[in-house]
Design a protein around this motif. Structure first.
Motif, PDB file in Angstrom:
ATOM      1  N   SER A 184      41.004  31.505  36.833  1.00  0.00           N
ATOM      2  CA  SER A 184      40.612  32.903  36.556  1.00  0.00           C
ATOM      3  C   SER A 184      39.606  33.202  35.428  1.00  0.00           C
ATOM      4  N   HIS A 222      40.521  36.086  33.126  1.00  0.00           N
ATOM      5  CA  HIS A 222      41.927  35.833  32.456  1.00  0.00           C
ATOM      6  C   HIS A 222      41.644  35.056  31.353  1.00  0.00           C
ATOM      7  N   TRP A 267      51.591  36.659  32.376  1.00  0.00           N
ATOM      8  CA  TRP A 267      50.865  36.044  33.470  1.00  0.00           C
ATOM      9  C   TRP A 267      51.974  34.972  34.129  1.00  0.00           C
ATOM     10  N   THR A 271      54.492  37.411  35.846  1.00  0.00           N
ATOM     11  CA  THR A 271      53.943  38.108  37.303  1.00  0.00           C
ATOM     12  C   THR A 271      53.628  37.093  38.428  1.00  0.00           C
ATOM     13  N   SER A 295      46.243  43.261  33.164  1.00  0.00           N
ATOM     14  CA  SER A 295      46.008  41.874  33.508  1.00  0.00           C
ATOM     15  C   SER A 295      47.040  41.407  34.748  1.00  0.00           C
ATOM     16  N   GLN A 323      45.570  40.253  38.428  1.00  0.00           N
ATOM     17  CA  GLN A 323      46.108  38.872  38.738  1.00  0.00           C
ATOM     18  C   GLN A 323      46.336  38.913  40.379  1.00  0.00           C
ATOM     19  N   ASP A 368      43.587  35.355  46.002  1.00  0.00           N
ATOM     20  CA  ASP A 368      44.719  35.100  45.066  1.00  0.00           C
ATOM     21  C   ASP A 368      46.092  35.598  45.926  1.00  0.00           C
TER      22      ASP A 368
END
Length: 229
Positions: free
Chosen positions: A21, A24, A48, A51, A127, A131, A137
């Motif tokens: 990404s 990110h 990250w 998640t 974030s 994500q 995604d």
């Protein structure tokens, strides 16, 4: 053991695709180039990881609860493969065809300074939302859960495979963070700055290429599923 290795290889491919990404990665590079880099960057990478693991765990819980069959050839898996292939192909072609020669950095790069200046809790929340916000995604997260469900793993092995997926998905974020920690700022900060400039110039092109490759793979999986149905 071979089947598990093949599964982990597939999950790693999905994880790398999600992890690439540019937004990110670029945001992390800005955090590492700014104040308190290890603290802010460390929390960013940890968010990250958490998640990614939570999204897969949620999808697995739903899949187990609905008792959906995800073997190759079933309508659920074949439909997901073909939908994911279509979404990724559309994204890939958009990124490849919209890049004009000599154009400046993409529009998302201009938002990164605003994001990196936010309070850390707000930044982590945004974030995490980004994500899982893009359809491609979400399809890749769903494909990850589908592969785990189809493998019929025990609970412990399923947790281990989810952890491997999450770690691989964060590998492109972990690399500059660990480099800063192990090598030191004097040597690594100039490399991070050059990496940021390269990412801003080439990131969208690479996203397009990765998306097209994954679309071809998932399309092939979907066609195989249709033949088995």
């Amino acid at each position: 053991m071979t089947d598990l290795a093949s599964l982990l290889g597939e999950l790693s491919a999905f994880g790398l695709a999600i992890g690439f990404s540019p937004l990110h990665i670029g945001l992390l590079l800005l955090l590492l180039l700014g104040p308190r880099p290890l603290q802010r960057g460390g929390w960013f990478v940890a968010a990250w990881l958490v998640t990614a693991a939570l999204v897969v765990a949620l999808l697995l819980t739903v899949g187990h609860g609905l008792v959906l069959s995800m073997e190759k050839g079933t309508s659920h898996r074949t439909g997901l493969d073909l939908l994911a292939a279509g979404a990724l192909l559309g994204l890939g072609l958009k990124e490849l065809l919209s890049k004009e020669e000599g154009a400046g950095p993409p529009g998302w790069t201009r938002r990164l300074d605003q994001f990196s200046a936010m309070p850390l809790p707000l930044l982590l929340a945004i974030s995490a939302a980004l994500q899982v916000a893009s359809p491609d995604d979400l399809f890749l997260f769903a494909k990850t859960a589908t592969s785990l469900l189809a493998a019929g793993l025990g609970r412990g092995t399923e947790v281990l495979a989810t952890a491997v997926f999450s770690l691989v998905s964060a590998s492109l974020l972990l690399t500059p963070l660990l480099a800063l920690l192990l090598v030191g700022p004097e040597r690594i900060l100039p490399l991070l700055e050059r990496g940021k400039q390269w990412l801003f110039a080439k990131g969208d092109l690479l996203v397009g290429l990765v998306s097209v490759v994954l679309a071809l793979y998932l399309g092939w999986q979907g066609i195989e599923g249709l033949q088995l149905a």
